[in-house]
Design an enzyme around this catalytic site. Structure first.
Site, PDB file in Angstrom:
ATOM      1  N   CYS A  49       4.790 -19.540   1.920  1.00 33.00           N
ATOM      2  CA  CYS A  49       3.326 -19.471   1.886  1.00 33.00           C
ATOM      3  C   CYS A  49       2.735 -20.844   2.200  1.00 33.00           C
ATOM      4  O   CYS A  49       3.322 -21.885   1.907  1.00 33.00           O
ATOM      5  CB  CYS A  49       2.827 -18.957   0.541  1.00 33.00           C
ATOM      6  SG  CYS A  49       3.093 -20.084  -0.843  1.00 33.00           S
ATOM      7  N   SER A  86      12.316  24.449 -13.671  1.00 33.77           N
ATOM      8  CA  SER A  86      12.994  23.587 -12.707  1.00 33.77           C
ATOM      9  C   SER A  86      13.911  22.561 -13.359  1.00 33.77           C
ATOM     10  O   SER A  86      14.496  21.727 -12.658  1.00 33.77           O
ATOM     11  CB  SER A  86      11.964  22.848 -11.841  1.00 33.77           C
ATOM     12  OG  SER A  86      11.136  22.024 -12.642  1.00 33.77           O
ATOM     13  N   LEU A 141       6.087  11.010 -17.082  1.00 36.72           N
ATOM     14  CA  LEU A 141       6.073  10.197 -15.856  1.00 36.72           C
ATOM     15  C   LEU A 141       6.373   8.720 -16.122  1.00 36.72           C
ATOM     16  O   LEU A 141       5.958   7.845 -15.364  1.00 36.72           O
ATOM     17  CB  LEU A 141       4.740  10.343 -15.105  1.00 36.72           C
ATOM     18  CG  LEU A 141       4.348  11.763 -14.690  1.00 36.72           C
ATOM     19  CD1 LEU A 141       3.056  11.750 -13.896  1.00 36.72           C
ATOM     20  CD2 LEU A 141       5.465  12.427 -13.888  1.00 36.72           C
ATOM     21  N   GLU A 154      11.067 -20.280  -3.394  1.00 39.61           N
ATOM     22  CA  GLU A 154      11.354 -21.631  -2.911  1.00 39.61           C
ATOM     23  C   GLU A 154      11.177 -22.662  -4.024  1.00 39.61           C
ATOM     24  O   GLU A 154      11.962 -23.608  -4.144  1.00 39.61           O
ATOM     25  CB  GLU A 154      10.445 -21.980  -1.726  1.00 39.61           C
ATOM     26  CG  GLU A 154      10.648 -21.093  -0.509  1.00 39.61           C
ATOM     27  CD  GLU A 154       9.766 -19.868  -0.506  1.00 39.61           C
ATOM     28  OE1 GLU A 154       9.549 -19.310   0.578  1.00 39.61           O
ATOM     29  OE2 GLU A 154       9.282 -19.457  -1.594  1.00 39.61           O
ATOM     30  N   ALA A 214       5.199  21.766  -4.941  1.00 36.11           N
ATOM     31  CA  ALA A 214       5.204  22.141  -3.533  1.00 36.11           C
ATOM     32  C   ALA A 214       3.836  22.012  -2.885  1.00 36.11           C
ATOM     33  O   ALA A 214       3.726  21.679  -1.704  1.00 36.11           O
ATOM     34  CB  ALA A 214       5.718  23.574  -3.391  1.00 36.11           C
ATOM     35  N   HIS A 274       7.215 -19.125  -6.923  1.00 34.32           N
ATOM     36  CA  HIS A 274       7.809 -18.440  -5.785  1.00 34.32           C
ATOM     37  C   HIS A 274       9.281 -18.849  -5.673  1.00 34.32           C
ATOM     38  O   HIS A 274       9.713 -19.835  -6.270  1.00 34.32           O
ATOM     39  CB  HIS A 274       7.060 -18.780  -4.509  1.00 34.32           C
ATOM     40  CG  HIS A 274       5.681 -18.186  -4.451  1.00 34.32           C
ATOM     41  ND1 HIS A 274       4.870 -18.277  -3.343  1.00 34.32           N
ATOM     42  CD2 HIS A 274       4.963 -17.494  -5.382  1.00 34.32           C
ATOM     43  CE1 HIS A 274       3.727 -17.679  -3.586  1.00 34.32           C
ATOM     44  NE2 HIS A 274       3.760 -17.190  -4.812  1.00 34.32           N
ATOM     45  N   THR A 318       1.471  20.661 -12.090  1.00 35.41           N
ATOM     46  CA  THR A 318       2.738  20.169 -12.619  1.00 35.41           C
ATOM     47  C   THR A 318       2.579  19.707 -14.061  1.00 35.41           C
ATOM     48  O   THR A 318       3.463  19.929 -14.902  1.00 35.41           O
ATOM     49  CB  THR A 318       3.261  19.012 -11.747  1.00 35.41           C
ATOM     50  OG1 THR A 318       3.574  19.517 -10.438  1.00 35.41           O
ATOM     51  CG2 THR A 318       4.506  18.378 -12.350  1.00 35.41           C
ATOM     52  N   CYS A 340       4.005 -23.318  -0.849  1.00 31.65           N
ATOM     53  CA  CYS A 340       5.427 -23.669  -0.819  1.00 31.65           C
ATOM     54  C   CYS A 340       5.734 -24.621   0.332  1.00 31.65           C
ATOM     55  O   CYS A 340       6.670 -25.425   0.249  1.00 31.65           O
ATOM     56  CB  CYS A 340       6.275 -22.401  -0.693  1.00 31.65           C
ATOM     57  SG  CYS A 340       6.245 -21.354  -2.173  1.00 31.65           S
ATOM     58  N   GLU A 381       5.414  12.807  -6.947  1.00 31.61           N
ATOM     59  CA  GLU A 381       6.366  13.706  -7.583  1.00 31.61           C
ATOM     60  C   GLU A 381       5.749  15.069  -7.852  1.00 31.61           C
ATOM     61  O   GLU A 381       6.196  15.803  -8.716  1.00 31.61           O
ATOM     62  CB  GLU A 381       6.876  13.095  -8.904  1.00 31.61           C
ATOM     63  CG  GLU A 381       7.932  12.027  -8.730  1.00 31.61           C
ATOM     64  CD  GLU A 381       8.730  11.784  -9.997  1.00 31.61           C
ATOM     65  OE1 GLU A 381       8.672  12.617 -10.921  1.00 31.61           O
ATOM     66  OE2 GLU A 381       9.417  10.754 -10.069  1.00 31.61           O
TER      67      GLU A 381
END
Length: 332
Positions: free
Chosen positions: A78, A171, A207, A52, A262, A50, A199, A87, A259
């Site tokens: 934490c 598009s 993607l 810290e 419509a 982490h 799509t 931590c 994504e």
């Protein structure tokens, strides 16, 4: 010394860890020793250190005495044993005198216990420094911990007259390279990406994250993806969207990028499942025959209007980015 200046540096460090920490929060830490020396850290990948601990290790490597030091950390340290030790124990063992934090960790395993343990160890605790900035920076994490669902970002690209594709369905590309680069940054920051099967059939998208350095999100198709589509391997989903978000939340997904076209956009919007709208708008027009942002028949009267809260507007080359939030945080 103002608490805000080192906290701003901690926020910068947290931003540098944004793409590597999920499902853990991206946190930055600055330690100012009593002699004025400064040590920094940012959260590493899950299972690793982490913020810290990174900063404490940097101080140890420099043989620094941290007795009386002040620690600036963007999130409450934490206090429980997870994949790493607490931590709070490490900070107390180092002999620091003060911990300054921006916000309390909403995770039920922490939720104020970290601050309580620090105070019990005789450490002075201050919270709330630049809290609004950090709460926005950690919004997907905070949302997930409070609701159990991922933070849903709906990304759209349109012309000035609100059209996302020509009448024939084409598009590519409505927006320019700068806007597309920003959209790929959103992909890199998201743990999962959702599109509709329509799509996939129309555009055959991969993607994946490309135009920026960063991980590619888990790919989810609403419906069935054709065999051989670039989106494979993917998760195909045919059940209600709310159930998908619940499942993704259980899987530790902090942010989902939608994504879809419509129809998918309208489904998420009308069900009140969008937490942030990111719209890239080109200085162009397509006309009424072109496809709209949302495939919905609502809006017959002004009583049907949906109004969001404007977060930001910025130019991106010849395009501009508009970010909207719902007027109220979506319920769990």
């Amino acid at each position: 010394m103002s608490d805000e200046n080192p906290m701003r540096r901690a926020i910068e460090l947290a931003a540098s860890a944004r793409l590597v920490t999920s499902p853990n929060p991206w946190v930055g830490c600055v330690i100012v020793a009593a002699d004025g020396r400064v040590f920094e850290g940012a959260t590493e990948a899950p299972g690793q250190r982490h913020a810290e601990i990174v900063a404490l290790d940097a101080a140890r490597a420099a043989s620094a005495d941290l007795t009386g030091a002040t620690v600036f950390t963007t999130l409450e340290p934490c206090s429980h044993h997870g994949r790493t030790p607490p931590c709070t124990d490490a900070l107390a063992a180092a002999g620091v005198a003060r911990v300054v934090s921006a916000i309390e960790d909403p995770d039920p395993q922490v939720a104020g216990r970290g601050f309580a343990q620090l105070r019990a160890a005789g450490i002075d605790v201050t919270s709330g420094v630049l809290a609004d900035v950090v709460r926005e920076q950690l919004r997907p994490y905070v949302h997930h911990r409070l609701t159990g669902r991922p933070f849903v970002v709906l990304k759209l690209a349109s012309t000035l007259d609100g059209r996302t594709a020509a009448a024939d369905g084409s598009s590519q590309w409505i927006t320019g390279e700068a806007a597309r680069t920003a959209a790929h940054q959103l992909r890199a920051e998201s743990d999962a990406i959702v599109v509709g099967a329509g799509t996939v059939r129309a555009d055959d998208p991969s993607l994946t994250t490309r135009m920026v350095a960063g991980p590619s999100p888990r790919r989810i198709v609403l419906g069935q993806a054709p065999k051989g589509a670039k989106v494979h391997p993917c998760t195909e989903w045919s059940d209600p969207i709310k159930e998908l978000l619940t499942q993704l939340g259980d899987d530790g997904v902090l942010q989902v990028l939608v994504e879809g076209g419509a129809t998918v956009a309208a489904d998420f919007h009308q069900q009140g499942l969008v937490d942030r709208y990111v719209i890239y708008m080109a200085a162009a027009f397509l006309g009424t025959r072109a496809q709209p942002l949302l495939a919905t028949d609502r809006g017959a009267t002004m009583a049907d209007i949906w109004r969001g809260r404007l977060v930001s507007v910025r130019p991106l080359g010849d395009d501009f980015e508009v970010i909207l939030d719902p007027q109220q945080e979506n319920p769990s």
